[in-house]
Design an enzyme around this catalytic site. Structure first.
Site, PDB file in Angstrom:
ATOM      1  N   HIS A 159       0.834  -1.224   0.000  1.00 52.83           N
ATOM      2  CA  HIS A 159       0.000   0.000   0.000  1.00 52.83           C
ATOM      3  C   HIS A 159       0.856   1.257   0.000  1.00 52.83           C
ATOM      4  CE1 HIS A 159      -3.381  -2.658   1.069  1.00 52.83           C
ATOM      5  NE2 HIS A 159      -2.495  -3.227   1.872  1.00 52.83           N
ATOM      6  N   SER A 280      14.368  21.035 -17.263  1.00 57.10           N
ATOM      7  CA  SER A 280      13.131  21.768 -17.498  1.00 57.10           C
ATOM      8  C   SER A 280      13.481  23.059 -18.216  1.00 57.10           C
ATOM      9  CB  SER A 280      12.469  22.069 -16.147  1.00 57.10           C
ATOM     10  OG  SER A 280      11.647  23.199 -16.251  1.00 57.10           O
ATOM     11  N   LYS A 286      15.756  21.529 -12.157  1.00 57.25           N
ATOM     12  CA  LYS A 286      15.133  20.214 -12.342  1.00 57.25           C
ATOM     13  C   LYS A 286      16.015  19.214 -13.071  1.00 57.25           C
ATOM     14  CE  LYS A 286      11.651  19.166 -11.278  1.00 57.25           C
ATOM     15  NZ  LYS A 286      10.377  19.285 -11.964  1.00 57.25           N
ATOM     16  N   GLU A 293       9.452   7.743 -16.807  1.00 52.06           N
ATOM     17  CA  GLU A 293       8.046   8.149 -17.002  1.00 52.06           C
ATOM     18  C   GLU A 293       7.510   7.615 -18.327  1.00 52.06           C
ATOM     19  OE1 GLU A 293       7.472  12.419 -14.985  1.00 52.06           O
ATOM     20  OE2 GLU A 293       9.208  12.304 -16.277  1.00 52.06           O
TER      21      GLU A 293
END
Ligand code: ARG
Length: 460
Positions: A159, A280, A286, A293
């Protein structure tokens, strides 16, 4: 007969509407199969020559002509013509330009229906071989990283909450076994490519004395497909491949999701190498886990490819229907996606920097030893439910206080009804070591697993 260069124009009085033509052509998609189409045509022509359906001179001219066409396609010098509906018609048209009449005999005892079904199986076989090696690269990298980190512990989660400590090696090996199963599915795809459709004609076989064994053998199949209707309309091997790809996509997606999570500022269990991260355009600080992803996202696309083809075929009456032309859009999309994903994932995993100090800090606080405490009480004669309740009460008291299990004092234990417990038995090393059964987290069990993983990959 319209003079627009079509190979099948005899039955037609006028040319095709442009709007229909644009819908109907498959050349932009199927042109990548030119090497397989040439190979298939050469085998067919040789066989026609060998059995005497065409003369050996014609067979030799076709072979030489196809060699020239091959050279033109390879060098980029091949010029496609407006009437080239698909790669099969383009190659036959060009062959006939080069060798004249002999080229017009190539399509004797053959239809594009058995031809395309054969081409695509040859193509698929080649891609499966290549993808088996890409899969192997990833598995070997994961095994190597696991070997490096036999002694590194991190919280195992359920979880998304800290549950019990595990070895990083164990965690990485979980992905190895997923990929080992993917490889078994890939082998099953190769198995489904064994029967050669060539010689099935348009649907009902052909009336020439062809030698299907000969073409099947020459093209690397085990045998001719036994039923002409099935041969021209089955796309089972493609569906099997798309299932493999979808399942692989699910696995790489989970791995990608894991790495995104681990690379997040709040977790910080990995640093991506600069070569597998991007920045970024606005936020100067970043470093984003784009490869992970994208691995996470591509699973949906691969599942859609599977669903697209399975959906296209289900409900199709025998035999060939133009619907089947759509098969290659799904197949090639999945092939390309897998061949983008695997090398990028391998590179990303091989260059990951595991932040073992962050992992260590995460296994030291909290309550990762709680289950083992309950198990120890059971060992001392308690029922599991009673132990569960007592440990739960201890955890609550400590958590309310902002402390972890390692901070528990004899007084805390006594307040929960637990006497004389050796708290060192709850340390992360002791906890992982206690899982000695096969498939568990003890050093010996994980070492045995590593060895099993290595031998699973042997011979790939
Ligand atoms: N381009 C077609 C395909 O990919 C080739 C077969 C065409 N057959 C036909 N009967 N029109 O399916």
């Amino acid at each position: 007969m319209p003079d627009d260069g079509r190979l099948w124009g005899g039955r037609f009085a006028s040319s095709q509407a442009e709007a229909f033509d644009r819908l109907n052509v498959s050349l932009p998609i199927d042109r990548r199969m030119w090497p397989q189409d040439i190979r298939c045509s050469r085998a067919h022509a040789r066989m026609l020559g060998a059995v005497g359906v065409i003369s050996s001179e014609d067979a030799a001219q076709i072979d030489a002509g196809l060699e020239q066409v091959r050279g033109e396609l390879e060098s980029g010098g091949f010029e496609f013509a407006p009437g080239d509906e698909d790669i099969h018609t383009a190659i036959e048209r060009r062959l006939t330009e080069i060798v004249g009449d002999a080229g017009q005999r190539l399509h004797t005892a053959r239809s594009r229906n058995d031809q395309v079904a054969t081409d695509v199986l040859i193509y698929l076989r080649e891609r499966c071989d290549a993808q088996g090696l890409l899969l192997r690269d990833l598995v070997l990298v994961l095994i190597g990283r696991a070997e490096e980190h036999l002694g590194t512990l991190l919280p195992g989660l359920t979880h998304q909450q800290h549950a019990q400590p595990v070895r990083l090696a164990h965690h990485l090996l979980a992905y190895v076994w997923m990929l080992v199963r993917d490889r078994e599915r890939l082998l099953a795809v190769l198995d489904a490519c064994r029967e050669c459709p060539l010689g099935a004609g348009a649907l009902a076989g052909v009336s020439f004395p062809i030698d299907r064994e000969m073409t099947a053998r020459e093209l690397g199949f085990s045998r001719p497909a036994p039923n002409s209707l099935d041969a021209v309309s089955s796309r089972d091997a493609l569906v099997d491949y798309l299932h493999f790809a979808a399942q692989l996509g699910v696995h790489l997606s989970r791995l990608g999701a894991e790495i995104v999570l681990w690379a997040s500022d709040d977790v910080g269990f990995v640093q991506l190498d600069d070569s597998f991260a991007s920045g970024s355009s606005m936020l100067p600080h970043k470093k984003n886990p784009d490869a992970a992803e994208l691995a996470r996202a591509k699973a949906h696309r691969l599942a859609a490819d599977y669903s697209g083809l399975a959906g296209t075929i289900s409900g199709l009456p025998l035999a060939y229907n133009k619907d089947l032309q759509e098969d290659k859009a799904y197949l090639f999309d999945a092939v390309d996606t897998v061949e983008l994903l695997l090398p990028a994932t391998t590179g990303m995993v091989s260059t990951l920097e595991f932040q073992t100090d962050r992992m260590r800090a995460a296994v030291e606080g909290g309550f990762l030893g709680a289950t083992d405490l309950a198990d120890a009480l059971v060992g001392g004669g308690w029922t599991f439910r009673r132990a569960h309740g007592a440990v739960g009460a201890l955890v609550k008291a400590l958590a309310d206080d902002g402390r972890g299990l390692a901070d528990a004092t004899p007084t805390d234990f006594a307040a929960a009804g637990i006497e004389g417990f050796d708290v060192t038995l709850l340390g992360p090393e002791a906890v992982v070591e206690s899982k000695k059964a096969a498939g568990g987290t003890s050093r010996a069990a994980v070492s045995a697993q590593l060895e099993a993983a290595r031998s699973a990959v042997e011979g790939w």
